[in-house]
Each structure stands twice: as C-alpha cells, then as structure tokens.
Design a protein around this motif. Structure first.
Motif, PDB file in Angstrom:
ATOM      1  N   VAL A 118       0.830  -1.207   0.000  1.00  0.00           N
ATOM      2  CA  VAL A 118       0.000   0.000   0.000  1.00  0.00           C
ATOM      3  C   VAL A 118       0.862   1.252   0.000  1.00  0.00           C
ATOM      4  CG1 VAL A 118      -1.684   1.312   1.340  1.00  0.00           C
ATOM      5  CG2 VAL A 118      -1.975  -1.150   1.064  1.00  0.00           C
ATOM      6  N   SER A 119       1.937   1.245   0.801  1.00  0.00           N
ATOM      7  CA  SER A 119       2.850   2.392   0.814  1.00  0.00           C
ATOM      8  C   SER A 119       3.459   2.612  -0.570  1.00  0.00           C
ATOM      9  CB  SER A 119       3.949   2.167   1.853  1.00  0.00           C
ATOM     10  OG  SER A 119       4.914   3.199   1.801  1.00  0.00           O
TER      11      SER A 119
ATOM     12  N   THR B   3       0.859   3.994  -3.031  1.00  0.00           N
ATOM     13  CA  THR B   3       0.599   5.415  -2.764  1.00  0.00           C
ATOM     14  C   THR B   3       1.724   6.291  -3.293  1.00  0.00           C
ATOM     15  OG1 THR B   3      -0.637   4.807  -0.764  1.00  0.00           O
ATOM     16  CG2 THR B   3       0.089   7.091  -0.966  1.00  0.00           C
TER      17      THR B   3
END
Length: 303
Positions: free
Chosen positions: A163-164, A167
């Motif tokens: 997810v990091s 993003t």
C-alpha cells in the motif's frame, strides 16, 4: 451452575441445547483469545516501529528513483537494482513489485523473526506465560493462537509495503496499462489484481519463517535471545543460499524461491517455482510447527 442444577430433570429441548451451548462457549473463548493476542501484538511499540520501517522503504526507493531520473535518464537494468525498477518511471505500479523485491530478502523476514521469536519467549521473559497457561486455553491452543497471530502479521506487514508503494508510486509517477515481463500489455485493473496476488504470495513465503521463529521462541525464556537467534538464522540461510558450492542443498532453503513471485508478472504465468515455494513453506511450517508443539507441550514453565 450447582450440582443440583446438573442433576435436575431437564426439558425435552435442553439436553440437545447443552452441547451446542458448550461448543458456542468454546468458539467464543477461542475468538476472544485470538482477538486479545492480535490487539496485544499490534499495539506494541516495537510492532508499530517495524511496520513504520517497512512503510518507509517504498518511500525511499520511490524518491531515489525520482531523483535519479529527474534529468530524463532511465533507471535501467544496468543500475543493478531490484527487479522491475527500470519500469517504475513508466508506471508507478511497478514500485509495488520493486518494494516487495527489495524488502523480502531482509526487512520483511527480519520483522517476522522479531515478532515470532518474541511470541513465547517474550511472555516467559515478562513473567506472563504462566498466567496465560492458567486460563482454560491449553498449551496447544495457545501455541496455535500465537502462530496465527504471527501469520496475520506476515500479511499485514506485506500489505503495508504494498500500500505504501502504491501510494508513493501514484504520487511520483504515472499510472496506466502496464507491460508484463513477457512483453504483453495488461490493463491497470489487471495489474492491480496481480499486485494483490504478488503481495499474498510474498506473505505466504514467510509462513516458514514464522514457524521457525516460533520454534526458537519455545527453546528459550529470553525474548531478546529468541529474536536474535531467529534473525541470525535468517541471515545465515540467505548467505548459504548464495554459495555456488551448495547448489544441491539450496532448493531446500526456505528463502530459495522467495523471488518466484515475479513469475506472476508473466503472460502466461509460470507456476513451477511458485508452487515449489508454497510447498516448501508448507513443509517448513509443518516441521517447525510440530517441533514447537512438541517442545512447548513438554516444557516446564516456571515464568
């Protein structure tokens, strides 16, 4: 409930309801035990710090690639970076694959080793293990709960990286259709699906490490010693996996097929190494899980 209540005549429906009630209570207790263990693990500052470090790796990789390519140059294969790094500037989704490839050899297994190594030994070190065993959970159920908690952390840690990276990739680089390793084009939606499959494959690659760490944790009453031993074993195995003279043994090392997740970005997908990896992780989980159970159920707990 008193003895008189147990011996009193029961209605027609109650004898049938009583086993169901007992099963419901056992299920509720197990769910409560797992929930409490998960909350305890994920509320620890050490766990949060590990997740923060994992989340920071894609940020650093993304910024480094952005700075390196700011003059229009390409972060090509000649740079010697992780797999997929040459594609990041064209599509930020490749940062997910690159970040997982960068964290899997060390950062992710180290985090798993810390949590797994502390699972039993940390309780013994802090003096809470004896009180946990007083509860009606039993040693086998407590050990299984600890292992499930570590496996959940494997999934959580992997998703934090993914997810990091997604993003940061969306913020720094363009998104869109992407080219697989085989050279075919797939849509962005399909690419997201494959990114999720890759994250799940990476998480599954760590279940053997989780079982190994849990076994080490049952062997000592010191949480620090268990964590250090587990991490030391991880580093040792990966060094051995790079020595050419040991090529006959390397397919049996738990880290040997870790990077096989890259085959999910081929068209068609190559399943051979992926299935070997999953089978090897299941074998490690079974062997070291059984060893942990044998050790823990026979262990004299004094702390």
């Amino acid at each position: 409930m008193s003895r008189a209540d147990l011996s009193a005549p029961q209605g027609h429906g109650e004898p049938r309801d009583r086993p169901q009630t007992a099963r419901t209570r056992r299920t509720t207790f197990r769910a409560t035990l797992l929930r409490n263990e998960l909350l305890t693990t994920f509320r620890r500052w050490r766990t949060l710090a590990l997740l923060a470090v994992l989340a920071a790796v894609p940020v650093l990789v993304g910024i480094a690639v952005k700075i390196e390519t700011s003059d229009g140059s390409s972060a090509g294969p000649g740079g010697g970076g992780p797999a997929f790094i040459s594609q990041i500037t064209n599509n930020g989704l490749f940062l997910v694959f690159t970040a997982l490839a960068a964290t899997l050899p060390f950062f992710l297994p180290m985090a798993i080793g810390v949590v797994a190594g502390d699972a039993i030994a940390g309780e013994a070190d802090s003096g809470t293990l004896r009180y946990l065993l007083v509860a009606p959970a039993g040693r086998s159920r407590l050990l299984l709960t600890k292992y499930v908690t570590v496996v959940v952390f494997c999934l959580a840690a992997t998703l934090v990286v993914a997810v990091s990276a997604l993003t940061v990739g969306a913020l720094l680089f363009p998104l869109g259709d992407l080219t697989t390793i085989s050279g075919t084009q797939i849509s962005f939606a399909e690419g997201l699906g494959r990114a999720l499959l890759i994250a799940l494959a990476v998480a599954a690659s760590l279940i053997g490490v989780a079982a190994l760490g849990l076994f080490v944790s049952t062997m000592t009453g010191s949480g620090i010693a268990a964590m250090a031993t587990t991490v030391g074993l991880l580093i040792t195995v990966q060094i051995l996996d790079q020595i050419p003279q040991l090529h006959a043994l390397q397919p049996y090392f738990f880290s040997h097929y870790w990077l096989s997740f890259a085959d999910l970005m081929r068209e068609p997908v190559y399943w051979d190494d992926l299935t070997k990896n999953l089978g090897l992780q299941a074998l490690y989980a079974a062997v070291f899980g059984s060893a942990a159970w044998a050790r823990f159920t026979a262990k004299d707990v004094t702390a």
